[in-house]
Design a protein around this motif. Sequence first.
Motif, PDB file in Angstrom:
ATOM      1  N   VAL A   1      11.208  21.245  19.662  1.00 53.03           N
ATOM      2  CA  VAL A   1      10.612  20.844  18.323  1.00 53.03           C
ATOM      3  C   VAL A   1      10.832  19.366  18.356  1.00 53.03           C
ATOM      4  CG1 VAL A   1      10.352  21.181  16.083  1.00 53.03           C
ATOM      5  CG2 VAL A   1      11.146  23.130  17.582  1.00 53.03           C
ATOM      6  N   MET A   2       9.723  18.800  18.276  1.00 47.17           N
ATOM      7  CA  MET A   2       9.555  17.305  17.928  1.00 47.17           C
ATOM      8  C   MET A   2      10.125  17.083  16.453  1.00 47.17           C
ATOM      9  SD  MET A   2       8.810  15.526  20.324  1.00 47.17           S
ATOM     10  CE  MET A   2       8.481  14.017  19.940  1.00 47.17           C
ATOM     11  N   ARG A   3      11.091  16.377  16.296  1.00 47.51           N
ATOM     12  CA  ARG A   3      11.398  15.871  15.097  1.00 47.51           C
ATOM     13  C   ARG A   3      11.479  14.409  14.491  1.00 47.51           C
ATOM     14  NH1 ARG A   3      13.483  20.661  12.831  1.00 47.51           N
ATOM     15  NH2 ARG A   3      14.237  22.145  14.378  1.00 47.51           N
ATOM     16  N   MET A   4      10.981  14.093  13.348  1.00 51.28           N
ATOM     17  CA  MET A   4      10.980  12.793  12.939  1.00 51.28           C
ATOM     18  C   MET A   4      11.893  12.459  11.892  1.00 51.28           C
ATOM     19  SD  MET A   4       7.613  10.678  11.531  1.00 51.28           S
ATOM     20  CE  MET A   4       7.446  11.725  10.061  1.00 51.28           C
ATOM     21  N   ARG A   5      12.528  11.333  12.189  1.00 51.01           N
ATOM     22  CA  ARG A   5      13.607  10.907  11.061  1.00 51.01           C
ATOM     23  C   ARG A   5      13.752   9.378  11.017  1.00 51.01           C
ATOM     24  NH1 ARG A   5      18.920   9.142  12.708  1.00 51.01           N
ATOM     25  NH2 ARG A   5      19.157   9.360  14.939  1.00 51.01           N
ATOM     26  N   ALA A   6      13.982   8.896   9.542  1.00 52.58           N
ATOM     27  CA  ALA A   6      14.261   7.654   9.429  1.00 52.58           C
ATOM     28  C   ALA A   6      15.580   7.114  10.037  1.00 52.58           C
ATOM     29  CB  ALA A   6      14.734   7.456   7.836  1.00 52.58           C
TER      30      ALA A   6
ATOM     31  N   VAL B   1       0.819  -1.204  -0.117  1.00 52.25           N
ATOM     32  CA  VAL B   1      -0.008  -0.081   0.033  1.00 52.25           C
ATOM     33  C   VAL B   1       1.009   1.238  -0.082  1.00 52.25           C
ATOM     34  CG1 VAL B   1      -1.999  -1.029   1.203  1.00 52.25           C
ATOM     35  CG2 VAL B   1      -0.247   0.133   2.399  1.00 52.25           C
ATOM     36  N   ALA B   2       1.929   1.007   0.131  1.00 55.22           N
ATOM     37  CA  ALA B   2       2.907   2.238   0.173  1.00 55.22           C
ATOM     38  C   ALA B   2       4.287   2.325  -0.782  1.00 55.22           C
ATOM     39  CB  ALA B   2       3.501   2.633   1.768  1.00 55.22           C
ATOM     40  N   GLY B   3       4.691   3.395  -1.235  1.00 59.89           N
ATOM     41  CA  GLY B   3       5.874   3.366  -1.961  1.00 59.89           C
ATOM     42  C   GLY B   3       7.033   3.208  -1.244  1.00 59.89           C
ATOM     43  N   VAL B   4       6.945   3.936   0.107  1.00 62.61           N
ATOM     44  CA  VAL B   4       8.240   3.750   0.852  1.00 62.61           C
ATOM     45  C   VAL B   4       7.618   3.575   2.234  1.00 62.61           C
ATOM     46  CG1 VAL B   4       9.979   5.283   2.006  1.00 62.61           C
ATOM     47  CG2 VAL B   4       9.256   5.624  -0.471  1.00 62.61           C
ATOM     48  N   VAL B   5       8.328   2.617   2.994  1.00 61.48           N
ATOM     49  CA  VAL B   5       8.085   2.065   4.281  1.00 61.48           C
ATOM     50  C   VAL B   5       9.458   2.215   5.301  1.00 61.48           C
ATOM     51  CG1 VAL B   5       7.294   0.461   5.782  1.00 61.48           C
ATOM     52  CG2 VAL B   5       6.512   0.559   3.530  1.00 61.48           C
ATOM     53  N   GLU B   6       9.517   3.101   6.042  1.00 60.32           N
ATOM     54  CA  GLU B   6      10.848   3.375   6.953  1.00 60.32           C
ATOM     55  C   GLU B   6      10.339   3.152   8.420  1.00 60.32           C
ATOM     56  OE1 GLU B   6      12.881   6.603   4.063  1.00 60.32           O
ATOM     57  OE2 GLU B   6      11.862   7.378   5.825  1.00 60.32           O
ATOM     58  N   ILE B   7      11.332   2.744   9.116  1.00 61.64           N
ATOM     59  CA  ILE B   7      11.421   2.865  10.680  1.00 61.64           C
ATOM     60  C   ILE B   7      11.768   4.110  11.054  1.00 61.64           C
ATOM     61  CG2 ILE B   7      12.433   1.571  12.816  1.00 61.64           C
ATOM     62  CD1 ILE B   7      10.794  -0.231  10.738  1.00 61.64           C
ATOM     63  N   HIS B   8      10.887   4.916  11.916  1.00 58.22           N
ATOM     64  CA  HIS B   8      11.448   6.217  12.171  1.00 58.22           C
ATOM     65  C   HIS B   8      11.338   6.253  13.839  1.00 58.22           C
ATOM     66  CE1 HIS B   8       9.705   8.769   8.715  1.00 58.22           C
ATOM     67  NE2 HIS B   8      10.591   7.818   8.525  1.00 58.22           N
ATOM     68  N   GLU B   9      12.072   7.374  14.148  1.00 57.13           N
ATOM     69  CA  GLU B   9      11.979   7.926  15.706  1.00 57.13           C
ATOM     70  C   GLU B   9      11.552   9.312  15.777  1.00 57.13           C
ATOM     71  OE1 GLU B   9      15.763   7.631  17.529  1.00 57.13           O
ATOM     72  OE2 GLU B   9      16.869   8.947  16.219  1.00 57.13           O
ATOM     73  N   MET B  10      11.006   9.533  16.841  1.00 51.38           N
ATOM     74  CA  MET B  10      10.574  11.013  17.040  1.00 51.38           C
ATOM     75  C   MET B  10      11.694  11.464  18.204  1.00 51.38           C
ATOM     76  SD  MET B  10       8.015  11.970  15.175  1.00 51.38           S
ATOM     77  CE  MET B  10       7.313  13.293  16.057  1.00 51.38           C
ATOM     78  N   THR B  11      12.257  12.649  18.059  1.00 45.89           N
ATOM     79  CA  THR B  11      13.177  13.340  19.320  1.00 45.89           C
ATOM     80  C   THR B  11      12.837  14.666  19.350  1.00 45.89           C
ATOM     81  OG1 THR B  11      14.809  13.717  17.547  1.00 45.89           O
ATOM     82  CG2 THR B  11      14.839  11.503  18.745  1.00 45.89           C
ATOM     83  N   LEU B  12      12.830  14.984  20.708  1.00 48.72           N
ATOM     84  CA  LEU B  12      12.806  16.499  20.998  1.00 48.72           C
ATOM     85  C   LEU B  12      14.060  17.293  20.972  1.00 48.72           C
ATOM     86  CD1 LEU B  12      10.878  18.573  21.956  1.00 48.72           C
ATOM     87  CD2 LEU B  12      11.393  18.206  24.327  1.00 48.72           C
ATOM     88  N   GLN B  13      13.994  18.159  19.888  1.00 53.73           N
ATOM     89  CA  GLN B  13      15.468  19.074  19.655  1.00 53.73           C
ATOM     90  C   GLN B  13      14.903  20.449  19.689  1.00 53.73           C
ATOM     91  OE1 GLN B  13      16.701  17.677  15.808  1.00 53.73           O
ATOM     92  NE2 GLN B  13      17.496  15.758  16.791  1.00 53.73           N
ATOM     93  N   ASN B  14      15.452  21.180  20.619  1.00 53.18           N
ATOM     94  CA  ASN B  14      15.268  22.802  20.923  1.00 53.18           C
ATOM     95  C   ASN B  14      13.856  22.869  20.900  1.00 53.18           C
ATOM     96  OD1 ASN B  14      18.079  23.252  20.740  1.00 53.18           O
ATOM     97  ND2 ASN B  14      18.005  23.076  18.386  1.00 53.18           N
TER      98      ASN B  14
END
Length: 148
Positions: free
Chosen positions: A74-79, A59-72
């Motif tokens: 601001v919540m940031r999401m990255r693979a 169902v998706a072209g891209v599937v990644e494992i992500h993490e959310m972190t608080l930086q300054n």
Amino acid sequence: MRRCFVAAFFAFLAGPAFAQVEVTNAWMRPTVEGQMGTGAFMTLRAKEPMRVVGATSAVAGVVEIHEMTLQNNVMRMRAIESLALPAGQAVELKPGGHHVMLMDLKRALKRGEKVAVELHLETADKRRVTQPIQIEVRSGAPGNEAKK
């Protein structure tokens, strides 16, 4: 008789590739037409030390494992490249933390349907295995779903 033996032998060899990880409380947020991504959440418990190194879904072209972190503040999401699964320990993928991110969705995901996802795992001895799972599309975690 020989065919049964051969089939049993190959089933034995394939056995380690299946159910390497116990998956519980799996759910995914529903989407609306045109929405390009959603998150999937679950609890994983590996029988032996391993890592989740990726995932795929039709169902998706891209599937990644992500993490959310608080930086300054601001919540940031990255693979991330991988997520460690220590033997016997529950690893929770949840909103605001680690999760499976499905992007470039090919269609809207409706509440109540089940989506097939394949987890890509790497064992401690660097073997790569896959594990198919079914994830229910829900408005919230099992037991906490908002009533609609």
